[in-house]
Design a protein around this motif. Structure first.
Motif, PDB file in Angstrom:
ATOM      1  N   ILE A 278       0.854  -1.193   0.000  1.00 52.56           N
ATOM      2  CA  ILE A 278       0.000   0.000   0.000  1.00 52.56           C
ATOM      3  C   ILE A 278       0.888   1.241   0.000  1.00 52.56           C
ATOM      4  O   ILE A 278       1.892   1.289   0.727  1.00 52.56           O
ATOM      5  N   THR A 279       0.546   2.233  -0.828  1.00 48.84           N
ATOM      6  CA  THR A 279       1.300   3.496  -0.860  1.00 48.84           C
ATOM      7  C   THR A 279       0.368   4.659  -0.538  1.00 48.84           C
ATOM      8  O   THR A 279      -0.717   4.767  -1.126  1.00 48.84           O
ATOM      9  N   ALA A 300      -6.137  -2.303  14.430  1.00 49.69           N
ATOM     10  CA  ALA A 300      -6.972  -3.267  13.701  1.00 49.69           C
ATOM     11  C   ALA A 300      -6.294  -4.643  13.612  1.00 49.69           C
ATOM     12  O   ALA A 300      -6.719  -5.499  12.837  1.00 49.69           O
ATOM     13  N   GLN A 301      -5.214  -4.831  14.403  1.00 50.26           N
ATOM     14  CA  GLN A 301      -4.477  -6.111  14.458  1.00 50.26           C
ATOM     15  C   GLN A 301      -3.855  -6.473  13.112  1.00 50.26           C
ATOM     16  O   GLN A 301      -3.704  -7.646  12.772  1.00 50.26           O
ATOM     17  N   ILE A 302      -3.497  -5.460  12.310  1.00 47.50           N
ATOM     18  CA  ILE A 302      -2.864  -5.745  11.018  1.00 47.50           C
ATOM     19  C   ILE A 302      -1.350  -5.637  11.192  1.00 47.50           C
ATOM     20  O   ILE A 302      -0.845  -4.606  11.644  1.00 47.50           O
ATOM     21  N   VAL A 303      -0.656  -6.717  10.849  1.00 46.20           N
ATOM     22  CA  VAL A 303       0.796  -6.732  11.036  1.00 46.20           C
ATOM     23  C   VAL A 303       1.462  -6.174   9.782  1.00 46.20           C
ATOM     24  O   VAL A 303       1.292  -6.693   8.680  1.00 46.20           O
ATOM     25  N   VAL A 304       2.207  -5.080   9.969  1.00 51.51           N
ATOM     26  CA  VAL A 304       2.906  -4.436   8.853  1.00 51.51           C
ATOM     27  C   VAL A 304       4.328  -4.984   8.803  1.00 51.51           C
ATOM     28  O   VAL A 304       4.953  -5.218   9.832  1.00 51.51           O
ATOM     29  N   ASP A 305       4.817  -5.206   7.577  1.00 57.20           N
ATOM     30  CA  ASP A 305       6.154  -5.798   7.466  1.00 57.20           C
ATOM     31  C   ASP A 305       7.164  -4.760   6.979  1.00 57.20           C
ATOM     32  O   ASP A 305       7.692  -3.981   7.758  1.00 57.20           O
ATOM     33  N   MET A 306       7.395  -4.675   5.659  1.00 54.44           N
ATOM     34  CA  MET A 306       8.414  -3.750   5.155  1.00 54.44           C
ATOM     35  C   MET A 306       7.827  -2.327   5.110  1.00 54.44           C
ATOM     36  O   MET A 306       6.667  -2.161   4.762  1.00 54.44           O
ATOM     37  N   ILE A 307       8.640  -1.325   5.437  1.00 53.17           N
ATOM     38  CA  ILE A 307       8.162   0.067   5.389  1.00 53.17           C
ATOM     39  C   ILE A 307       9.217   0.930   4.698  1.00 53.17           C
ATOM     40  O   ILE A 307      10.405   0.826   5.011  1.00 53.17           O
ATOM     41  N   VAL A 308       8.775   1.758   3.750  1.00 53.15           N
ATOM     42  CA  VAL A 308       9.682   2.717   3.122  1.00 53.15           C
ATOM     43  C   VAL A 308       9.021   4.088   3.155  1.00 53.15           C
ATOM     44  O   VAL A 308       7.845   4.222   2.833  1.00 53.15           O
ATOM     45  N   GLN A 309       9.783   5.119   3.556  1.00 46.88           N
ATOM     46  CA  GLN A 309       9.234   6.474   3.601  1.00 46.88           C
ATOM     47  C   GLN A 309      10.176   7.410   2.842  1.00 46.88           C
ATOM     48  O   GLN A 309      11.389   7.384   3.058  1.00 46.88           O
ATOM     49  N   ILE A 320       4.608   7.188   1.795  1.00 45.28           N
ATOM     50  CA  ILE A 320       4.895   6.022   2.658  1.00 45.28           C
ATOM     51  C   ILE A 320       4.375   4.767   1.962  1.00 45.28           C
ATOM     52  O   ILE A 320       3.223   4.725   1.527  1.00 45.28           O
ATOM     53  N   THR A 321       5.255   3.774   1.826  1.00 49.43           N
ATOM     54  CA  THR A 321       4.850   2.483   1.255  1.00 49.43           C
ATOM     55  C   THR A 321       5.156   1.393   2.273  1.00 49.43           C
ATOM     56  O   THR A 321       6.190   1.446   2.946  1.00 49.43           O
ATOM     57  N   PHE A 322       4.249   0.438   2.388  1.00 50.11           N
ATOM     58  CA  PHE A 322       4.507  -0.672   3.323  1.00 50.11           C
ATOM     59  C   PHE A 322       3.808  -1.933   2.834  1.00 50.11           C
ATOM     60  O   PHE A 322       2.969  -1.877   1.922  1.00 50.11           O
ATOM     61  N   THR A 323       4.187  -3.064   3.407  1.00 48.20           N
ATOM     62  CA  THR A 323       3.557  -4.336   3.013  1.00 48.20           C
ATOM     63  C   THR A 323       2.805  -4.947   4.173  1.00 48.20           C
ATOM     64  O   THR A 323       3.149  -4.745   5.344  1.00 48.20           O
ATOM     65  N   ILE A 324       1.779  -5.711   3.807  1.00 47.46           N
ATOM     66  CA  ILE A 324       0.950  -6.454   4.755  1.00 47.46           C
ATOM     67  C   ILE A 324       0.537  -7.750   4.052  1.00 47.46           C
ATOM     68  O   ILE A 324       0.676  -7.847   2.831  1.00 47.46           O
ATOM     69  N   PRO A 325       0.019  -8.740   4.784  1.00 51.94           N
ATOM     70  CA  PRO A 325      -0.439  -9.951   4.088  1.00 51.94           C
ATOM     71  C   PRO A 325      -1.614  -9.618   3.157  1.00 51.94           C
ATOM     72  O   PRO A 325      -2.455  -8.772   3.492  1.00 51.94           O
ATOM     73  N   PHE A 329      -5.491  -6.927   3.076  1.00 48.96           N
ATOM     74  CA  PHE A 329      -5.459  -5.765   2.184  1.00 48.96           C
ATOM     75  C   PHE A 329      -6.737  -4.918   2.265  1.00 48.96           C
ATOM     76  O   PHE A 329      -6.673  -3.699   2.500  1.00 48.96           O
ATOM     77  N   ASP A 330      -7.893  -5.558   2.097  1.00 51.53           N
ATOM     78  CA  ASP A 330      -9.152  -4.787   2.064  1.00 51.53           C
ATOM     79  C   ASP A 330      -9.375  -4.065   3.386  1.00 51.53           C
ATOM     80  O   ASP A 330      -9.768  -2.893   3.416  1.00 51.53           O
ATOM     81  N   LYS A 331      -9.103  -4.802   4.473  1.00 49.67           N
ATOM     82  CA  LYS A 331      -9.290  -4.215   5.802  1.00 49.67           C
ATOM     83  C   LYS A 331      -8.381  -2.987   5.976  1.00 49.67           C
ATOM     84  O   LYS A 331      -8.820  -1.934   6.440  1.00 49.67           O
ATOM     85  N   ALA A 332      -7.106  -3.130   5.557  1.00 53.38           N
ATOM     86  CA  ALA A 332      -6.140  -2.036   5.732  1.00 53.38           C
ATOM     87  C   ALA A 332      -6.556  -0.812   4.923  1.00 53.38           C
ATOM     88  O   ALA A 332      -6.470   0.331   5.402  1.00 53.38           O
ATOM     89  N   MET A 333      -7.034  -1.026   3.690  1.00 47.42           N
ATOM     90  CA  MET A 333      -7.466   0.105   2.853  1.00 47.42           C
ATOM     91  C   MET A 333      -8.634   0.835   3.538  1.00 47.42           C
ATOM     92  O   MET A 333      -8.653   2.067   3.589  1.00 47.42           O
ATOM     93  N   THR A 334      -9.567   0.064   4.077  1.00 42.84           N
ATOM     94  CA  THR A 334     -10.713   0.674   4.752  1.00 42.84           C
ATOM     95  C   THR A 334     -10.255   1.481   5.964  1.00 42.84           C
ATOM     96  O   THR A 334     -10.677   2.636   6.159  1.00 42.84           O
TER      97      THR A 334
END
Ligand code: ADP
Ligand code: ASP
Ligand code: MG
Length: 423
Positions: A278-279, A300-309, A320-325, A329-334
């Motif tokens: 997600i960016t 929201a109990q979402i575990v974020v992995d890689m982060i670039v700012q 800001i860009t980061f990764t999640i499982p 995805f849908d939950k994080a966007m909301t």
């Protein structure tokens, strides 16, 4: 005489014939005079079936009842293993997590083991019994059945080994050790004779599912000697434990770094698929902005992995860009769109599913510069585009498109000289 914990995974107890084969490994150790605790997984495919049933019953369901259902697979294998051992003339008794007891937190579905009282296991082993313990499950402070997260029987085995002060914890599986990468993806992968806890921890957490990450953490903390080996070997051809507890047979020993003479720059390559990215563009660059982005995700109990700012030239906004499982995805966007309406200011949000995180791991990276650079070169030679990069002391990871995952793993495996030499 030694105390040994022997863990058998799903494919190693897939049917009665395989359980009988596994039991012959147990009998070999018992006949050699050792005290043995066996830890079993559910029969292969069983846990997936049980999980699917809970979803079919209700898409959103009570986590306590999920655990009541999915823990049952291990109870079946423990009982069957005991019956088979008894039939071979080996006195054995099965124990569910709550009977031992294996005490855990009450985080249903991903509980942590908090304590194992070894008294009952010691008593039964002293009485000449093989204790067959269900993997993957325990009991919460409220007396309810819990499960430890997928692949959790490895952690059960290590925890039992630590509790009974075992000389060794043997993880019997469907491969004959830990390989330089998943041997099912790269047939030229090589078995590693010895691997350090640190490297194994990275490999497990970065996608090598041969051991559950927590099992390695626990083995490292409790100094459990861990051996990964094949249950498919002929039980009568495997040499028994040596006099001084040294490992003489096949498999991979997971041990302290100082027990390893030859330190590789890169010991292994891993792949974790289904990573979403997600960016957020044009995020107002105030102090506390990262907390404003990642706070709601954590809530929201979402575990974020890689982060670039990246800070913009004018210093006023940031991307800001980061990764999640993928599954989150849908939950994080909301969550982020909602935050955008209240606490967080940004210009746009975009994202996509279907990434793969490819990592190279090795303790030698501590003292060798340039591993990251050479990794990027090897990938660019195959025209694979790198989307994100993270590094730590002993690993470098990149995010790429999932469809190039196998190609990338093979290319890096070859590049770092890990391919097995043709005979
Ligand atoms: P079990 O059911 O015995 O717990 P798992 O399926 O959980 O077995 O783990 C074993 C599998 O892990 C192997 O079949 C293999 O495909 C996979 N694997 C992934 N990475 C590695 C690796 N680096 N070395 C060995 N096996 C690996
Ligand atoms: N049976 C459980 C699973 O499939 C635990 C394990 O096999 O380790 O995740
Ligand atoms: Mg497993």
């Amino acid at each position: 005489m030694a105390t040994i914990v022997m863990k058998f995974g799903g494919t190693s107890v897939a049917d009665i014939e395989r359980i009988r084969h596994a039991a012959r490994h147990v009998k070999r150790e018992v006949d050699a005079g050792h005290k043995v605790c066996v830890v079993v997984s559910a029969m292969s495919g069983k846990t997936n079936e049980l999980v699917a049933w809970t979803r079919e019953a209700a898409a959103v369901h009570d986590a306590r009842e999920y655990d009541a259902v999915v823990a049952s697979g291990e109870q079946v294998s423990a009982g069957l293993m005991s019956i088979v051992l008894q039939e071979m003339g080996v006195p054995a008794r099965s124990f569910a997590g709550w009977q031992v007891p294996i005490e855990t937190s009450d985080a249903h579905g991903s509980a942590r083991i908090t304590n194992i009282d070894p008294k009952l296991l010691f008593d039964r082993m002293d009485a000449g019994l093989v204790c067959v313990v269900t993997g993957f499950q325990g009991v919460s402070p409220h007396g309810r059945i819990t499960t430890l997260g997928r692949g959790g029987s490895d952690t059960s085995a290590v925890a039992v080994a630590a509790a009974v002060e075992a000389d060794r914890c043997d993880i019997y599986t469907d491969v004959d050790g830990v390989y330089t990468t998943d041997p099912r993806i790269v047939p030229k992968a090589q078995r590693i004779e010895r691997i350090s806890f640190e490297e194994m921890l990275e490999m497990a957490s970065l996608g090598a599912k041969v051991l559950q990450t927590r099992s390695v953490e626990l083995a490292m903390a409790k100094k459990v000697r861990l051996v990964v080996r094949s249950s498919f070997d002929d039980p009568d051809q495997v040499p028994p434990l040596g006099e001084n507890g040294d490992w003489q047979g096949p498999g991979t020993l997971v041990c302290d770094e100082d027990e390893i003479m030859e330190k590789q720059i890169v010991s292994g390559v891993t792949c974790a698929k289904s990573e979403a990215k997600i960016t957020l563009r044009g995020v107002k660059d105030n102090p506390g902005v990262a907390a404003a982005v990642f706070g709601p995700l954590a809530d929201a109990q979402i575990v974020v992995d890689m982060i670039v700012q990246n800070i913009s030239d004018d210093g006023k906004s940031t991307d800001i860009t980061f990764t999640i499982p993928d599954a989150e995805f849908d939950k994080a966007m909301t969550v982020l769109k909602e935050a955008g309406e209240t606490s967080l200011e940004f210009d746009s949000i975009s994202g996509s599913k279907g990434g793969a995180k490819i990592s190279v791991i090795g303790v030698g990276m501590r003292s060798h510069a340039g591993v990251a650079a050479s990794m990027f070169r090897a990938l660019s030679d195959k025209s694979i585009n790198i989307q994100l990069i993270t590094t730590s002391e002993i690993k470098t990871s990149v995010l790429i498109e999932e469809e190039y995952a196998e190609l990338a793993v093979r290319a890096l495996h070859t590049y770092y000289g890990l391919d097995i030499e043709e005979a």
